[in-house]
Design a protein around this motif. Structure first.
Motif, mmCIF file in Angstrom:
data_model
loop_
_atom_site.group_PDB
_atom_site.id
_atom_site.type_symbol
_atom_site.label_atom_id
_atom_site.label_comp_id
_atom_site.label_asym_id
_atom_site.label_seq_id
_atom_site.Cartn_x
_atom_site.Cartn_y
_atom_site.Cartn_z
ATOM 1 N N THR A 40 -10.282 -6.750 5.749
ATOM 2 C CA THR A 40 -9.992 -5.345 5.451
ATOM 3 C C THR A 40 -10.439 -5.020 4.025
ATOM 4 O O THR A 40 -10.223 -5.799 3.104
ATOM 5 N N VAL A 85 -3.691 4.182 -1.904
ATOM 6 C CA VAL A 85 -4.440 3.091 -1.286
ATOM 7 C C VAL A 85 -4.951 3.592 0.049
ATOM 8 O O VAL A 85 -4.183 4.089 0.871
ATOM 9 N N GLU A 86 -6.255 3.465 0.256
ATOM 10 C CA GLU A 86 -6.887 3.933 1.490
ATOM 11 C C GLU A 86 -7.653 2.770 2.118
ATOM 12 O O GLU A 86 -8.407 2.071 1.435
ATOM 13 N N ILE A 87 -7.438 2.537 3.412
ATOM 14 C CA ILE A 87 -8.194 1.500 4.114
ATOM 15 C C ILE A 87 -9.553 2.074 4.491
ATOM 16 O O ILE A 87 -9.639 3.091 5.174
ATOM 17 N N LYS A 101 -10.031 -2.130 1.068
ATOM 18 C CA LYS A 101 -9.190 -1.013 0.637
ATOM 19 C C LYS A 101 -9.771 -0.388 -0.622
ATOM 20 O O LYS A 101 -10.319 -1.080 -1.479
ATOM 21 N N ASP A 113 0.823 -1.214 0.000
ATOM 22 C CA ASP A 113 0.000 0.000 0.000
ATOM 23 C C ASP A 113 0.854 1.261 0.000
ATOM 24 O O ASP A 113 0.465 2.282 -0.570
#
Length: 161
Positions: free
Chosen positions: A53, A42-44, A55, A28
């Motif tokens: 999870t 990349v964002e969770i 993303k 990420d």
């Protein structure tokens, strides 16, 4: 729903544990640095990075797609395996795909390097075909990303020890 599966192997001179840390565990952060034209951000959205999870991945200017949602399905650091699925995004909307699942295993090679084995499973809506051209395109992108990470690790030998 139809299912189309293909396997891919890429060899590396980097040992498996180091490659797994860079290519999977820190992807990420590392891929947007090494290949900003491929992945911009990349964002969770939910989760802590482990199984479950979700993303949100924004592709770079060089990509034909804008974004996808990626769900972590499995991760086993001890055995260098990682599974994930593309569950939403224009990659799926562009065709007749319900989701794409991937299973990655990075194994030791006889020369001290590693072999990255990937199984890709395309879940189609109805009975659809995925062209050889699309499969080849996916393999080429995965190969380029893997080799870019390998190049980064050669240039930064103390990273991910």
């Amino acid at each position: 729903m139809g299912v189309i599966t293909y396997d891919n192997e890429i060899t590396s001179s980097i040992p498996p544990t180091k490659m797994f840390k860079a290519f999977i565990l820190d992807s990420d952060n590392l891929i947007p640095k090494v290949l900003p034209q491929a992945i911009k951000n990349v964002e969770i959205l939910e989760g802590d990075g482990g199984v479950g999870t979700v993303k949100f991945i924004t592709f770079g200017e060089g990509s034909q797609y804008k974004s996808v949602k990626h769900r972590v399905d499995g991760i086993d650091e001890a055995n260098c395996t990682y599974s994930y699925s593309i569950i939403e995004g224009d990659v799926l909307e562009a065709g007749d795909l319900e989701k794409i699942s991937y299973h990655v295993k990075i194994e030791p090679a006889a020369d001290g390097g590693s072999v990255c084995k990937t199984k890709s499973t395309y879940h189609t809506k109805g009975i659809k075909e995925i062209t050889e051209e699309k499969i080849k395109e996916g393999k080429e992108k995965a190969h380029a990303m893997f080799k870019a990470i390998e190049g980064y690790l050669h240039a930064n030998p103390h990273a991910y020890n």
